[in-house]
Design a protein around this motif. Sequence first.
Motif, short mmCIF file in Angstrom:
data_model
loop_
_atom_site.label_atom_id
_atom_site.label_comp_id
_atom_site.label_asym_id
_atom_site.label_seq_id
_atom_site.Cartn_x
_atom_site.Cartn_y
_atom_site.Cartn_z
N LEU A 241 0.85 -1.20 0.00
CA LEU A 241 0.00 0.00 0.00
C LEU A 241 0.88 1.24 0.00
O LEU A 241 1.87 1.31 0.73
N ALA A 242 0.47 2.23 -0.81
CA ALA A 242 1.11 3.55 -0.80
C ALA A 242 0.07 4.59 -0.43
O ALA A 242 -1.05 4.56 -0.92
N SER A 243 0.46 5.51 0.45
CA SER A 243 -0.42 6.60 0.88
C SER A 243 0.27 7.92 0.56
O SER A 243 1.46 8.08 0.84
N ASP A 244 -0.48 8.87 -0.02
CA ASP A 244 0.14 10.12 -0.43
C ASP A 244 0.47 11.04 0.74
O ASP A 244 1.22 12.01 0.58
N ALA A 245 -0.07 10.76 1.93
CA ALA A 245 0.24 11.56 3.13
C ALA A 245 0.21 10.63 4.33
O ALA A 245 -0.15 9.45 4.23
N PHE A 246 0.60 11.16 5.49
CA PHE A 246 0.68 10.31 6.68
C PHE A 246 -0.72 9.84 7.12
O PHE A 246 -1.74 10.41 6.73
N PHE A 247 -0.73 8.79 7.92
CA PHE A 247 -1.97 8.30 8.53
C PHE A 247 -2.20 9.08 9.83
O PHE A 247 -1.40 9.00 10.76
N PRO A 248 -3.31 9.84 9.90
CA PRO A 248 -3.56 10.63 11.11
C PRO A 248 -3.96 9.77 12.30
O PRO A 248 -3.83 10.19 13.45
N PHE A 249 -4.45 8.55 12.00
CA PHE A 249 -4.84 7.59 13.02
C PHE A 249 -4.40 6.20 12.57
O PHE A 249 -4.17 5.96 11.38
N GLN B 153 4.66 5.45 3.07
CA GLN B 153 3.94 6.69 3.34
C GLN B 153 4.93 7.75 3.78
O GLN B 153 6.07 7.43 4.14
N PRO B 154 4.55 9.05 3.76
CA PRO B 154 5.52 10.10 4.12
C PRO B 154 5.93 10.09 5.58
O PRO B 154 7.05 10.46 5.92
N GLY B 155 5.01 9.69 6.48
CA GLY B 155 5.27 9.85 7.90
C GLY B 155 5.11 11.31 8.30
O GLY B 155 4.82 12.17 7.48
N GLY B 156 5.26 11.58 9.58
CA GLY B 156 5.16 12.94 10.06
C GLY B 156 3.93 13.23 10.90
O GLY B 156 3.73 14.36 11.33
N SER B 157 3.13 12.19 11.19
CA SER B 157 1.95 12.37 12.04
C SER B 157 2.36 12.36 13.51
O SER B 157 3.32 11.69 13.90
N ILE B 158 1.60 13.08 14.35
CA ILE B 158 1.88 13.02 15.79
C ILE B 158 1.56 11.63 16.33
O ILE B 158 2.01 11.27 17.43
N ARG B 159 0.81 10.85 15.56
CA ARG B 159 0.46 9.48 15.98
C ARG B 159 1.30 8.43 15.25
O ARG B 159 0.93 7.26 15.21
N ASP B 160 2.43 8.85 14.67
CA ASP B 160 3.30 7.87 14.01
C ASP B 160 3.66 6.69 14.91
O ASP B 160 3.63 5.53 14.46
#
Length: 504
Positions: free
Chosen positions: A448-456, A473-480
């Motif tokens: 799977l590829a995601s264009d932005a981080f997973f917020p949850f 995925q890019p990463g960078g969420s506070i919930r990484d």
Amino acid sequence: MRRYALFSVTDRTGLEDFARGLVGLGWEILATRGTARALAAAGIPVTPLEEWTGAPEILGGRVKTLHPLVHAGILARPTEADWAELAAIGGRPIDLVAVNLYAFEEAARRGSMEEAVEAIDIGGVALLRAAAKNFARVIVCSRPADYPLVLQALRQEGEVPLELRRRLAAQAFRLTAWYDAMIARYLEGADAPSSPLPEMLLLSARPVIALRYGENPHQAGAFYLDPFRSLPFEVFQGKPLSYNNLLDLEAAWRAAQDLPPPAAVIVKHNNPCGAAVADTPARAFRRALAGDPESAYGGIVAFNAEVDEETAEALREIFLEVIAAPAYRPEAMAHLARKKACRVIRMQEPAVPCLEIRSVLGGFLVQTPDREEDDQGAWQVVTRRPPAASEWEDLRFAWRVVRHVRSNAIVLARGRQTVGIGAGQMSRVDAVRIAIQKAGERARGAVLASDAFFPFPDGVEVAAAAGVTAIIQPGGSIRDPEVIEVADRYGMAMAFTGRRCFRH
């Protein structure tokens, strides 16, 4: 009072009829040297401008209309003070100005910088601006298409109505603005810009394709092109291209160019619905079609390799609006000719645009295009299990495809073939669900590829439950940390690219 018309034209379309018509109405014609010769040869009474001013053309014709008698005659308003001042210098009012500008665009395309600079019009632009500024009294004709309108008004009413003069003035200023913007664009191309975003945004483009309508039949539409760029495609057959066709064509071609050849990308409503890389274009197309055959119906397919006979046979299996490729073999064209309504297009790689521009809220959003190559050395594996070699291959492929999907975007891939795409969703987990729904059982073992981080973590949980084995995925969420913990719990591999690739 005598009425004077000043002519200085390079395009002599309609010139004789217009000048003869004015003479028939009692006007006197003034003209620069070349235009005066053409009128005199046609038997039309004309006074060369240099005789009228008493100043010869100099510097090889670069200075011929830049004279006080000329510009005072144009700019004088119908007041006692202006008439007196004009008379004091021996001038007379000029009531009509007909000017074409030097063909800078052709010179810039054809020759050297020196030739292009020589073709920059100075006097013509000054004449048009002066006449347009004083449109309340002066008639300005900046194109041959203006001549019949002006002549008809003069014959019927004895004068050109103020509203028409105002419109002609607006057209003249539009022309000079476009002309100057074109010159600035050309000169800017000589050196790299000092800043990625310009201090002033200048747009210069011509309509090159008249479209039946825009996105919907009640909207007008046309395709405009930068004057220094050639049309980046050639239509071999099929119906005329529509507004939506061109949007989808650009999306499909950009995505195909982002993949290693031979690859095929099928686009529907500006989103890829299938993409694949294979050992032949035909196999790439069949695998791209298998990604979502239902959505592909009526779509656009782009190849980044030559279309051969086998590929043309495969293309006959489904209705497509447009087929685009860099080249076609003759036997392939013979097969595709049977798809009479389908547009078959040969693509050329256009120059990479310096800027992407959208109109919004009465203004423009401007950005540099997302064309940078991925720095895969900066990608970071964040889970306990690193991706296997086959997973890395699919992750790289999926990441290239997801860059061309409208956000929120999710791409599922396996064997360098998309098996499910979730596009344009307001919720990322919904994009995951749609991609999995499209994939069905093929989601098991896919990446799977995601264009932005997973917020949850929910999107990763849904993917894991469907059998997805690896994520990029890019990463960078506070919930990484929570997202990584879920991936580790299910034995998934996950890599962060450190760069988002939204496409709104």
